[in-house]
Design a protein around this motif. Structure first.
Motif, PDB file in Angstrom:
ATOM      1  N   ASN A  18       0.863  -1.178   0.000  1.00 23.67           N
ATOM      2  CA  ASN A  18       0.000   0.000   0.000  1.00 23.67           C
ATOM      3  C   ASN A  18       0.898   1.226   0.000  1.00 23.67           C
ATOM      4  N   CYS A  19       0.993   1.872  -1.146  1.00 24.94           N
ATOM      5  CA  CYS A  19       1.918   2.999  -1.293  1.00 24.94           C
ATOM      6  C   CYS A  19       1.538   4.183  -0.417  1.00 24.94           C
ATOM      7  N   ALA A  20       0.270   4.275  -0.010  1.00 24.32           N
ATOM      8  CA  ALA A  20      -0.173   5.398   0.813  1.00 24.32           C
ATOM      9  C   ALA A  20       0.057   5.152   2.292  1.00 24.32           C
ATOM     10  N   ALA A  21       0.338   3.905   2.671  1.00 20.86           N
ATOM     11  CA  ALA A  21       0.454   3.573   4.093  1.00 20.86           C
ATOM     12  C   ALA A  21       1.887   3.640   4.605  1.00 20.86           C
ATOM     13  N   ILE A  22       2.860   3.834   3.705  1.00 23.61           N
ATOM     14  CA  ILE A  22       4.270   3.856   4.092  1.00 23.61           C
ATOM     15  C   ILE A  22       4.806   5.272   3.939  1.00 23.61           C
ATOM     16  N   PRO A  23       5.463   5.819   4.946  1.00 25.23           N
ATOM     17  CA  PRO A  23       6.016   7.173   4.838  1.00 25.23           C
ATOM     18  C   PRO A  23       6.931   7.307   3.619  1.00 25.23           C
ATOM     19  N   GLU A  24       6.890   8.475   3.015  1.00 30.64           N
ATOM     20  CA  GLU A  24       7.658   8.694   1.782  1.00 30.64           C
ATOM     21  C   GLU A  24       9.138   8.423   1.982  1.00 30.64           C
ATOM     22  N   THR A  25       9.665   8.752   3.161  1.00 26.19           N
ATOM     23  CA  THR A  25      11.099   8.569   3.412  1.00 26.19           C
ATOM     24  C   THR A  25      11.501   7.096   3.482  1.00 26.19           C
ATOM     25  N   LEU A  26      10.553   6.235   3.751  1.00 29.74           N
ATOM     26  CA  LEU A  26      10.841   4.801   3.869  1.00 29.74           C
ATOM     27  C   LEU A  26      10.394   4.000   2.654  1.00 29.74           C
ATOM     28  N   LEU A  27       9.574   4.594   1.810  1.00 32.26           N
ATOM     29  CA  LEU A  27       8.935   3.837   0.732  1.00 32.26           C
ATOM     30  C   LEU A  27       9.955   3.306  -0.272  1.00 32.26           C
ATOM     31  N   GLU A  28      10.966   4.103  -0.620  1.00 27.08           N
ATOM     32  CA  GLU A  28      11.952   3.637  -1.601  1.00 27.08           C
ATOM     33  C   GLU A  28      12.683   2.405  -1.093  1.00 27.08           C
ATOM     34  N   ALA A  29      13.106   2.434   0.174  1.00 29.32           N
ATOM     35  CA  ALA A  29      13.799   1.287   0.748  1.00 29.32           C
ATOM     36  C   ALA A  29      12.868   0.081   0.841  1.00 29.32           C
ATOM     37  N   GLU A  30      11.587   0.326   1.140  1.00 31.97           N
ATOM     38  CA  GLU A  30      10.618  -0.760   1.238  1.00 31.97           C
ATOM     39  C   GLU A  30      10.407  -1.435  -0.117  1.00 31.97           C
ATOM     40  N   LEU A  31      10.363  -0.636  -1.169  1.00 32.18           N
ATOM     41  CA  LEU A  31      10.111  -1.186  -2.505  1.00 32.18           C
ATOM     42  C   LEU A  31      11.353  -1.811  -3.129  1.00 32.18           C
ATOM     43  N   PHE A  32      12.490  -1.114  -3.030  1.00 32.61           N
ATOM     44  CA  PHE A  32      13.674  -1.533  -3.777  1.00 32.61           C
ATOM     45  C   PHE A  32      14.757  -2.175  -2.917  1.00 32.61           C
ATOM     46  N   GLY A  33      14.564  -2.170  -1.610  1.00 38.01           N
ATOM     47  CA  GLY A  33      15.554  -2.764  -0.728  1.00 38.01           C
ATOM     48  C   GLY A  33      16.705  -1.814  -0.449  1.00 38.01           C
ATOM     49  N   TYR A  34      17.643  -2.266   0.400  1.00 37.07           N
ATOM     50  CA  TYR A  34      18.791  -1.414   0.720  1.00 37.07           C
ATOM     51  C   TYR A  34      19.969  -2.280   1.133  1.00 37.07           C
ATOM     52  N   GLU A  35      21.168  -1.667   1.053  1.00 36.89           N
ATOM     53  CA  GLU A  35      22.405  -2.320   1.446  1.00 36.89           C
ATOM     54  C   GLU A  35      22.755  -1.952   2.887  1.00 36.89           C
ATOM     55  N   LYS A  36      23.586  -2.731   3.498  1.00 37.38           N
ATOM     56  CA  LYS A  36      24.045  -2.458   4.855  1.00 37.38           C
ATOM     57  C   LYS A  36      24.765  -1.108   4.891  1.00 37.38           C
TER      58      LYS A  36
END
Length: 492
Positions: A239-257
């Protein structure tokens, strides 16, 4: 055309078994005339109103059992209707009838002169080659439409819809709904949705789902996944509206250590989690501009670059997006990218609001009530007033609101029947006559008046539009004290 089944004279000893109020009873009778669909019985002394069993003794076969119903009793005996049994019993019955057929040149169905007994009768077109082993099977296939037509006058719309659904889903294996039982419907709008789902599901096209909140967009996405070649892969919903904008990119595309404060370990995103399956992006209209650009790049090259990484990963995922907002309006305001819209809009499915789905409202309400009843082992039913209230209510919250109302009615009902008050329906509550976010909500009284005006105050037409009965329409008019002497009124 004459009769559908040949009738022969016979002399079969039989037993009739039925239940009385006190005990199970049995009578000895004789079948004087017999066909596949009926018989004339001598010796039946009781006026039976329910189905009963008749057990004739067939030469060479022995006793068989058929279900029967009394049609009428007369001086010559009792006429009964026989209902089709298992294939072996029907075949044995047919063989006895065939052996009793008189040697005549006339067609045993319509009495038209026909001495060939091969092929079909020139007059009634029924197959006459009785020597064929598959004669009974072919005869029943050829007369199926006529047999069904005879019964149609006794069926109401609900019966017919059940028959069509049974034929489609059980016999032809056509799925009119998703694995989720809430996603049901026989209204024209929903049948159109089901048809589009079946057509696009096996493809790899991106799908855009449009509809108000609570209309079943996620259930539609799950159906597209379960009917696709990716069904064995994962289904991931975001749900793109339920995740804060600052966290959404990491939630969708992942992140490195170490990509940001708190990123103690690497984590894969939703795109990678859905690899080999389907990714459902709900509320896509709320996606920030920066992520719109990144999503567009993914749709073009299928590469995902986690936050904090310089390397990209190839991902095989199908995108299903959904929104309840006006994307074209957002494009005009510069809030949504035109190129992304056309990328997502390869195939669009518009889900109708619940208020436009006719009797589906009642079917869904009964489904939810049945679910709650089995969960709590407390079995209730709706009153007729409650069903009418369900039909009239505009359901601005759609299926989600309906489920909550039924749950409330289930909890608040004092007896075994749920009334409108238990669900907080039928009160003078706000009603949206059309899905216009700017328009002022109409009260129930205003809504009823609006419908009456649209139909020239013809009660029957207004009731049909609101999917309620005429008495219920009159009850609403009395409840709100609506005058019926308006200009342009026509008698109903």
């Amino acid at each position: 055309m004459g009769r559908l089944d040949v009738r022969v004279r016979t002399d079969l000893e039989s037993r009739v078994c039925y239940l009385s109020r006190e005990d199970r009873l049995e009578e000895r009778v004789t079948i004087r005339e017999l066909s596949l669909s009926g018989a004339l019985v001598d010796g039946l002394s009781t006026q039976l109103s329910e189905l009963f069993a008749i057990r004739p003794v067939l030469p060479g076969t022995g006793e068989v059992e058929l279900l029967a119903k009394l049609v009428r009793q007369g001086k010559k005996g009792a006429a009964i209707r026989l209902f089709y049994s298992d294939q072996g019993t029907m075949q044995a019955l047919w063989e006895h009838i065939r052996d009793k057929l008189p040697h005549t040149d006339d067609c045993p169905y319509c009495s038209h002169p026909d001495d060939s007994r091969e092929g079909s009768c020139d007059n009634c077109n029924l197959y006459l080659d009785f020597s064929k082993k598959n004669y009974l099977e072919r005869h029943i296939e050829n007369t199926f439409a006529q047999r069904l037509n005879i019964r149609l006058s006794r069926l109401n719309l609900e019966h017919i819809q059940k028959i069509i659904h049974f034929v489609d889903s059980k016999l032809l294996k056509i799925q009119h709904r998703s694995p989720d039982k809430e996603f049901v419907g026989t209204s024209p709008a929903m049948l159109c949705v089901f048809s589009m789902i079946r057509k696009v599901a096996p493809t790899e096209m991106s799908v855009l789902l449009l509809g108000e909140s609570g209309t079943g967009k996620e259930l539609t996405a799950k159906s597209l996944h379960s009917l696709s070649t990716r069904r064995e892969g994962p289904f991931v919903a975001v749900n793109c509206a339920a995740i804060p904008e600052t966290l959404l990119e990491a939630e969708l595309f992942g992140y490195e250590k170490g990509a940001f404060t708190g990123a103690y370990t690497a984590r894969k995103g939703k795109f990678e989690s859905a690899d080999g399956g389907t990714l459902f992006l709900d509320e896509i209209g709320d996606l920030p501009a920066a992520l719109q650009a990144k999503l567009l790049r993914f749709l073009e090259d299928r590469l995902v670059q986690p936050v904090g990484s310089t390397a990209s990963r190839k991902i095989d995922v199908r995108i299903v997006a959904a929104t309840n907002c006006d994307l074209q309006g957002a494009i005009a305001q510069g809030a949504f990218r035109t190129d992304l819209y056309y990328r997502l809009n390869s195939f669009t499915i518009k889900l109708p609001p619940l208020r436009e789905r006719g009797e589906d409202k009642v079917r869904l309400a009964r489904y939810f009530l049945d679910k709650f009843s089995h969960s709590e082992n407390r079995f209730l039913d709706f009153s007729e007033e409650a069903l009418d209230a369900i039909r009239v209510h505009p359901w601005p919250g759609n299926v989600r609101e309906l489920e909550n109302k039924v749950r409330r009615g289930f909890l608040m009902a004092a007896g075994e029947v749920i009334d409108p008050e238990c669900m907080e329906l039928g009160q003078d509550e706000p009603i949206l006559s059309v899905p216009d976010p700017v328009a002022r909500p109409l009260s129930q009284k205003e809504h009823v008046i609006s419908v009456l005006e649209q139909n020239g105050y013809v009660i029957a037409k207004a009731a049909r539009q609101m999917h309620i009965s005429r008495p219920s329409m009159y009850a609403l008019i009395r409840k709100h004290d609506i005058p019926m002497n308006r200009p342009g009124r026509r008698d109903s």
